[in-house]
Write an enzyme that holds these catalytic residues in place. Structure first.
Site, PDB file in Angstrom:
ATOM      1  N   SER A 128     -10.238   5.800  -4.346  1.00 53.35           N
ATOM      2  CA  SER A 128     -11.170   6.917  -4.503  1.00 53.35           C
ATOM      3  C   SER A 128     -10.731   7.923  -5.560  1.00 53.35           C
ATOM      4  CB  SER A 128     -11.353   7.616  -3.154  1.00 53.35           C
ATOM      5  OG  SER A 128     -10.103   8.039  -2.635  1.00 53.35           O
ATOM      6  N   LYS A 130       0.858  -1.178   0.000  1.00 47.26           N
ATOM      7  CA  LYS A 130       0.000   0.000   0.000  1.00 47.26           C
ATOM      8  C   LYS A 130       0.901   1.237   0.000  1.00 47.26           C
ATOM      9  CE  LYS A 130      -3.538   2.399   2.697  1.00 47.26           C
ATOM     10  NZ  LYS A 130      -4.500   2.299   3.793  1.00 47.26           N
ATOM     11  N   LYS A 183      -2.310  -1.494  -3.810  1.00 50.28           N
ATOM     12  CA  LYS A 183      -3.168  -0.322  -3.707  1.00 50.28           C
ATOM     13  C   LYS A 183      -2.343   0.940  -3.801  1.00 50.28           C
ATOM     14  CE  LYS A 183      -6.082   1.958  -0.372  1.00 50.28           C
ATOM     15  NZ  LYS A 183      -6.510   2.027   0.988  1.00 50.28           N
TER      16      LYS A 183
END
Ligand code: PBG
Length: 323
Positions: free
Chosen positions: A274, A195, A248
């Site tokens: 997002s 991440k 991610k």
């Protein structure tokens, strides 16, 4: 044999031929829908930077989960916005915490829907960091104790999968130990293994009300410039017992995704975050791109790059388009 004997265009001549030789096909079963839950009743508060997404109260989130079920999306991942935030992220492991209540309500209505718990503390801490803070530092090992408690609390509430997203070292092992100790040895861990400290999370921080009050997340999330480090991160999570791994964000990190899939061979997911969603929405709103085509092309690319499943705010819309 080279041209003119070989003509790749022959196989592109008609929709039927193209369908026959297509290598990657999306379907609703590939998607996980992220949902945001907050306290209250009858609450459906729009998230301005993520059109079509809302902060829901528990009663409303059950309906939103029902939309996913209706279009064939097999799983949702829940994020909580608690009533009160504090320095110990108490809301994250309270038996009556907001995601715990939501999980019970959704399971009750849709027992077949897979429930994934995002396990992170930024939504629950008063400083917005993903762990315990002391003297301006985010402490690793004290945070592990909280992660262990949160994992057990989430499993007790009925979550099927727990997904640590805080990028603390050793978190997968700590959660595995705690889950096994409490009789939850069958609850899988989906590790946010690689991440990155990404600016693409901007809209999420509005959605989850979780921006850090000081500094940023670059002492725990990864430097976007690093590829080899991602391989080390994933290797550690696999050693610690991760059942599935995630990369991610998704589209800007397809190189990492492909390598993770090839090297580790575990069920591999990617999170179309997002900011990736918001960019498509915004450009489409301006009439600059064809939303449906761009969204499906992005998702197809993520799957082509190795994702077995994709966490995406397009889960429901894309499933409708694919129907
Ligand atoms: C929690 C968390 C974040 C996201 C998922 N879990 C935010 C962050 O790390 O700052 C981002 C998801 C998105 O942008 O859609 N730590």
């Amino acid at each position: 044999m080279a041209f003119p004997a070989t003509r790749p265009r022959r196989l592109r001549a008609s929709p039927a031929l193209r369908a026959l030789v297509r290598e990657t096909e999306l379907n609703p079963g590939d998607f996980v829908l992220p949902l945001f839950v907050r306290p209250g009743k009858g609450v459906k508060r729009p998230i301005s930077s993520m059109p079509g997404h809302f902060q829901y109260s528990v009663d409303e989130v059950v309906k939103a989960a029902g939309e996913a079920v209706k279009v064939g999306v097999p799983a949702v991942i829940l994020f909580g916005i608690p009533d009160k935030k504090d320095s110990k992220a108490s809301g994250a492991y309270a038996a009556d915490g907001i995601v715990q209540l939501a999980a019970k309500a959704i399971k009750n209505k849709y027992p077949g829907l897979l429930l994934i718990a995002d396990l992170c503390f930024c939504e629950y801490t008063d400083h917005g960091h993903c762990g315990i803070v002391h003297d301006g530092k985010i402490l690793n090992d004290s945070t592990l104790e909280l992660a262990a408690r949160a994992a057990v609390s989430q499993a007790k509430a009925g979550f099927d999968v727990v997904a640590p997203s805080g990028m603390m070292d050793g978190v997968v092992a700590a959660m595995r130990l705690a889950l096994d100790g409490d009789g939850f040895e069958d609850v899988p861990i989906l590790a946010y293994a690689a991440k990155y400290a990404s600016a693409f999370y901007g809209p999420f921080r509005e959605a989850a009300e979780s921006p850090p009050s000081f500094g940023d997340r670059s002492t725990y999330q990864m430097d976007p410039a690093n590829f080899r480090e991602a391989m080390r991160e994933v290797a550690l999570d696999v050693e610690e017992g991760a059942d599935m791994v995630m990369v991610k964000p998704a589209l800007p990190y397809l190189d990492v995704l492909r390598a993770v899939k090839d090297r580790f061979g575990l069920p591999t997911s990617a999170y179309q975050v997002s900011g990736e969603f918001a960019m498509i929405k915004a450009a489409a709103k301006n009439g600059w791109i064809d939303e449906r085509k761009v969204a499906l092309e992005s998702l197809t690319s993520i799957k082509r790059a190795g994702a077995d499943f994709i966490l995406t705010y397009y889960a429901v819309e894309a499933s409708r388009w694919l129907a």
